[in-house]
Design a protein around this motif. Structure first.
Motif, PDB file in Angstrom:
ATOM      1  N   THR A  12      55.656  30.113  -9.452  1.00  0.00           N
ATOM      2  CA  THR A  12      55.429  29.313 -10.651  1.00  0.00           C
ATOM      3  C   THR A  12      54.399  28.228 -10.385  1.00  0.00           C
ATOM      4  OG1 THR A  12      57.094  27.638 -10.130  1.00  0.00           O
ATOM      5  CG2 THR A  12      57.864  29.640 -11.249  1.00  0.00           C
ATOM      6  N   THR A  13      54.008  27.547 -11.445  1.00  0.00           N
ATOM      7  CA  THR A  13      53.096  26.414 -11.299  1.00  0.00           C
ATOM      8  C   THR A  13      53.736  25.320 -10.451  1.00  0.00           C
ATOM      9  OG1 THR A  13      53.950  25.624 -13.431  1.00  0.00           O
ATOM     10  CG2 THR A  13      51.895  26.857 -13.463  1.00  0.00           C
ATOM     11  N   ALA A  14      55.055  25.149 -10.557  1.00  0.00           N
ATOM     12  CA  ALA A  14      55.757  24.146  -9.756  1.00  0.00           C
ATOM     13  C   ALA A  14      55.755  24.533  -8.279  1.00  0.00           C
ATOM     14  CB  ALA A  14      57.191  23.973 -10.256  1.00  0.00           C
ATOM     15  N   ASN A  15      56.003  25.827  -7.991  1.00  0.00           N
ATOM     16  CA  ASN A  15      55.944  26.281  -6.599  1.00  0.00           C
ATOM     17  C   ASN A  15      54.578  25.998  -5.998  1.00  0.00           C
ATOM     18  OD1 ASN A  15      57.751  29.260  -7.560  1.00  0.00           O
ATOM     19  ND2 ASN A  15      58.598  27.389  -6.678  1.00  0.00           N
ATOM     20  N   ALA A  16      53.550  26.300  -6.759  1.00  0.00           N
ATOM     21  CA  ALA A  16      52.185  26.145  -6.256  1.00  0.00           C
ATOM     22  C   ALA A  16      51.820  24.689  -5.997  1.00  0.00           C
ATOM     23  CB  ALA A  16      51.194  26.764  -7.241  1.00  0.00           C
ATOM     24  N   SER A  17      52.430  23.766  -6.741  1.00  0.00           N
ATOM     25  CA  SER A  17      52.100  22.348  -6.596  1.00  0.00           C
ATOM     26  C   SER A  17      53.104  21.575  -5.742  1.00  0.00           C
ATOM     27  CB  SER A  17      51.971  21.687  -7.973  1.00  0.00           C
ATOM     28  OG  SER A  17      53.175  21.824  -8.707  1.00  0.00           O
ATOM     29  N   GLY A  18      54.123  22.284  -5.195  1.00  0.00           N
ATOM     30  CA  GLY A  18      55.079  21.632  -4.318  1.00  0.00           C
ATOM     31  C   GLY A  18      56.061  20.725  -5.020  1.00  0.00           C
ATOM     32  N   VAL A  19      56.432  21.076  -6.250  1.00  0.00           N
ATOM     33  CA  VAL A  19      57.371  20.275  -7.038  1.00  0.00           C
ATOM     34  C   VAL A  19      58.706  21.006  -7.122  1.00  0.00           C
ATOM     35  CG1 VAL A  19      57.871  19.417  -9.373  1.00  0.00           C
ATOM     36  CG2 VAL A  19      55.594  19.121  -8.382  1.00  0.00           C
ATOM     37  N   LEU A  20      59.819  20.271  -7.038  1.00  0.00           N
ATOM     38  CA  LEU A  20      61.146  20.848  -7.185  1.00  0.00           C
ATOM     39  C   LEU A  20      61.434  21.020  -8.678  1.00  0.00           C
ATOM     40  CD1 LEU A  20      63.760  21.751  -5.728  1.00  0.00           C
ATOM     41  CD2 LEU A  20      64.586  19.392  -5.984  1.00  0.00           C
ATOM     42  N   ALA A  21      61.288  22.231  -9.167  1.00  0.00           N
ATOM     43  CA  ALA A  21      61.409  22.485 -10.605  1.00  0.00           C
ATOM     44  C   ALA A  21      62.834  22.303 -11.106  1.00  0.00           C
ATOM     45  CB  ALA A  21      60.922  23.894 -10.930  1.00  0.00           C
ATOM     46  N   GLY A  22      63.804  22.763 -10.327  1.00  0.00           N
ATOM     47  CA  GLY A  22      65.191  22.655 -10.758  1.00  0.00           C
ATOM     48  C   GLY A  22      65.407  23.303 -12.114  1.00  0.00           C
ATOM     49  N   ARG A  23      66.063  22.577 -13.008  1.00  0.00           N
ATOM     50  CA  ARG A  23      66.344  23.097 -14.346  1.00  0.00           C
ATOM     51  C   ARG A  23      65.344  22.607 -15.391  1.00  0.00           C
ATOM     52  NH1 ARG A  23      72.991  22.891 -14.796  1.00  0.00           N
ATOM     53  NH2 ARG A  23      73.404  24.176 -12.948  1.00  0.00           N
ATOM     54  N   TRP A  91      66.599  14.473  -8.507  1.00  0.00           N
ATOM     55  CA  TRP A  91      65.558  15.057  -7.643  1.00  0.00           C
ATOM     56  C   TRP A  91      64.634  15.977  -8.450  1.00  0.00           C
ATOM     57  CZ3 TRP A  91      66.529  16.662  -1.934  1.00  0.00           C
ATOM     58  CH2 TRP A  91      67.051  15.576  -1.223  1.00  0.00           C
ATOM     59  N   THR A  92      65.082  16.430  -9.586  1.00  0.00           N
ATOM     60  CA  THR A  92      64.327  17.385 -10.396  1.00  0.00           C
ATOM     61  C   THR A  92      62.960  16.835 -10.783  1.00  0.00           C
ATOM     62  OG1 THR A  92      66.381  18.253 -11.302  1.00  0.00           O
ATOM     63  CG2 THR A  92      64.361  18.749 -12.518  1.00  0.00           C
ATOM     64  N   GLY A  93      61.935  17.663 -10.610  1.00  0.00           N
ATOM     65  CA  GLY A  93      60.581  17.301 -11.014  1.00  0.00           C
ATOM     66  C   GLY A  93      59.815  16.469 -10.001  1.00  0.00           C
ATOM     67  N   ARG A  94      60.426  16.173  -8.858  1.00  0.00           N
ATOM     68  CA  ARG A  94      59.754  15.339  -7.855  1.00  0.00           C
ATOM     69  C   ARG A  94      59.090  16.210  -6.782  1.00  0.00           C
ATOM     70  NH1 ARG A  94      63.988  11.019  -5.799  1.00  0.00           N
ATOM     71  NH2 ARG A  94      62.110  10.249  -4.721  1.00  0.00           N
ATOM     72  N   GLU A  95      58.106  15.660  -6.122  1.00  0.00           N
ATOM     73  CA  GLU A  95      57.402  16.404  -5.082  1.00  0.00           C
ATOM     74  C   GLU A  95      58.294  16.568  -3.848  1.00  0.00           C
ATOM     75  OE1 GLU A  95      53.804  13.896  -4.818  1.00  0.00           O
ATOM     76  OE2 GLU A  95      52.725  15.749  -5.251  1.00  0.00           O
ATOM     77  N   LEU A  96      58.246  17.764  -3.256  1.00  0.00           N
ATOM     78  CA  LEU A  96      59.060  18.033  -2.078  1.00  0.00           C
ATOM     79  C   LEU A  96      58.677  17.127  -0.905  1.00  0.00           C
ATOM     80  CD1 LEU A  96      59.127  21.923  -2.321  1.00  0.00           C
ATOM     81  CD2 LEU A  96      61.060  20.379  -2.668  1.00  0.00           C
ATOM     82  N   LYS A  97      57.401  16.815  -0.762  1.00  0.00           N
ATOM     83  CA  LYS A  97      56.981  15.968   0.354  1.00  0.00           C
ATOM     84  C   LYS A  97      57.527  14.556   0.225  1.00  0.00           C
ATOM     85  CE  LYS A  97      52.427  14.815  -1.645  1.00  0.00           C
ATOM     86  NZ  LYS A  97      50.960  14.936  -1.436  1.00  0.00           N
ATOM     87  N   LEU A  99      60.528  13.962  -1.477  1.00  0.00           N
ATOM     88  CA  LEU A  99      61.965  14.150  -1.286  1.00  0.00           C
ATOM     89  C   LEU A  99      62.333  14.272   0.189  1.00  0.00           C
ATOM     90  CD1 LEU A  99      62.709  16.659  -4.191  1.00  0.00           C
ATOM     91  CD2 LEU A  99      63.393  14.257  -4.075  1.00  0.00           C
ATOM     92  N   ALA A 100      61.420  14.797   0.974  1.00  0.00           N
ATOM     93  CA  ALA A 100      61.689  14.962   2.406  1.00  0.00           C
ATOM     94  C   ALA A 100      61.904  13.634   3.119  1.00  0.00           C
ATOM     95  CB  ALA A 100      60.550  15.734   3.066  1.00  0.00           C
ATOM     96  N   LYS A 101      61.526  12.544   2.485  1.00  0.00           N
ATOM     97  CA  LYS A 101      61.722  11.218   3.069  1.00  0.00           C
ATOM     98  C   LYS A 101      63.038  10.573   2.626  1.00  0.00           C
ATOM     99  CE  LYS A 101      56.703  10.532   3.152  1.00  0.00           C
ATOM    100  NZ  LYS A 101      55.557   9.731   2.627  1.00  0.00           N
ATOM    101  N   GLU A 102      63.737  11.220   1.694  1.00  0.00           N
ATOM    102  CA  GLU A 102      65.018  10.700   1.228  1.00  0.00           C
ATOM    103  C   GLU A 102      66.078  10.871   2.321  1.00  0.00           C
ATOM    104  OE1 GLU A 102      66.010   9.308  -1.584  1.00  0.00           O
ATOM    105  OE2 GLU A 102      64.249   9.516  -2.887  1.00  0.00           O
ATOM    106  N   PRO A 103      67.007   9.917   2.461  1.00  0.00           N
ATOM    107  CA  PRO A 103      68.055  10.034   3.471  1.00  0.00           C
ATOM    108  C   PRO A 103      68.885  11.321   3.325  1.00  0.00           C
ATOM    109  CG  PRO A 103      67.991   7.803   2.608  1.00  0.00           C
ATOM    110  CD  PRO A 103      67.060   8.610   1.761  1.00  0.00           C
ATOM    111  N   MET A 104      69.133  11.764   2.071  1.00  0.00           N
ATOM    112  CA  MET A 104      69.968  12.941   1.866  1.00  0.00           C
ATOM    113  C   MET A 104      69.270  14.240   2.259  1.00  0.00           C
ATOM    114  SD  MET A 104      72.234  14.016  -1.477  1.00  0.00           S
ATOM    115  CE  MET A 104      71.002  15.070  -2.213  1.00  0.00           C
ATOM    116  N   TRP A 105      67.967  14.202   2.453  1.00  0.00           N
ATOM    117  CA  TRP A 105      67.221  15.416   2.810  1.00  0.00           C
ATOM    118  C   TRP A 105      67.808  16.070   4.059  1.00  0.00           C
ATOM    119  CZ3 TRP A 105      63.441  18.265   0.480  1.00  0.00           C
ATOM    120  CH2 TRP A 105      62.770  19.206   1.279  1.00  0.00           C
TER     121      TRP A 105
END
Length: 247
Positions: A12-23, A91-97, A99-105
């Protein structure tokens, strides 16, 4: 019981841009994702699927549509809420890079059974509902079409990984070891005693070997019955087994 092919949606466009699409609504397949979905459909052209079931989100419905177009006899696609993406909450709609800095990651990576997304659901809840949905549909397909039927479930990466982890008999905390690429196909054959994981994260090669054997000639019985026993030593392969079962 029946055999399920688990298909992850195409890119998807979200996969290509590194975004967590979620719902998120409005996330569609990009050009590559459409091509991937058609390739997945081509791999199943020699099968007449007994059913096609999909997550309600657009990217899965689009993938199911492309696969269905290539079926010998296209089906009415069923929508199953139990296959929808994990609710990643805030977390939905945020960049994975980011989110990787979040403590819960780190919890999501190493101890997912303890992870609950802020304002969302836990990964344990996601696993339980997706496994229940697949097993329920598998029983329904078997009841209507027989134990040798093959059907398709189109879902999301974490959903497929959770279902595969259950079939492999491994804890949810190990499910991050499983890979489910866009438009990949994984195959599980359920039996009364255990599931058999036939294929994981496959992106090439047709699945004609899953085609149910032809009915035996009138007056003859199948030489083999579907079994929950594993083949000690590895067995002789799908093609030989199918020929033997055809009797």
């Amino acid at each position: 019981m029946a055999t399920v092919i688990l298909a992850r949606h195409g890119r998807t466009t979200a996969n290509a841009s590194g975004v967590l699409a979620g719902r998120s609504k409005g996330i569609h397949l990009d050009a590559q994702g459409l091509a991937q979905s058609r390739t997945a459909g081509e791999r199943m052209m020699q099968l007449q699927l007994a059913a096609i079931v999909t997550s309600p989100l657009e990217r899965c419905r689009e993938t199911a549509r492309e696969i269905n177009k290539l079926q010998p006899e296209p089906l009415k696609v069923a929508v199953e809420k139990g296959l929808t993406e994990c609710d990643y909450g805030s977390w939905t709609g945020r960049e994975l890079k980011v989110l990787a800095k979040e403590p819960m990651w780190k919890t999501v990576q190493a101890h997912p059974s303890a992870a609950t997304f802020p304002d969302g659901e836990s990964m344990a809840q996601m696993s339980a509902r997706s496994v229940e949905a697949v097993r329920r549909w598998d029983a329904l397909v078997e009841a209507e079409h027989g134990a040798e039927a093959v059907w398709l479930a189109v879902a999301h990466g974490d959903i497929i990984k959770a279902v595969l982890a259950d079939a492999l008999g491994i804890h949810l905390d190990a499910f991050q070891r499983i890979v489910a690429d866009p438009a990949s196909l994984s195959v599980i054959r359920y039996t009364p005693l255990r599931p058999f994981v036939v294929t994981m994260n496959s992106t090439a090669g047709d699945l004609a070997h899953l085609k149910p054997p032809a009915p035996p000639a009138k007056g003859r019985r199948r030489s083999k019955k579907l079994s929950s026993d594993a083949a000690v030593g590895g067995g002789s392969g799908a093609a030989t087994a199918a020929a033997g079962e055809a009797g």
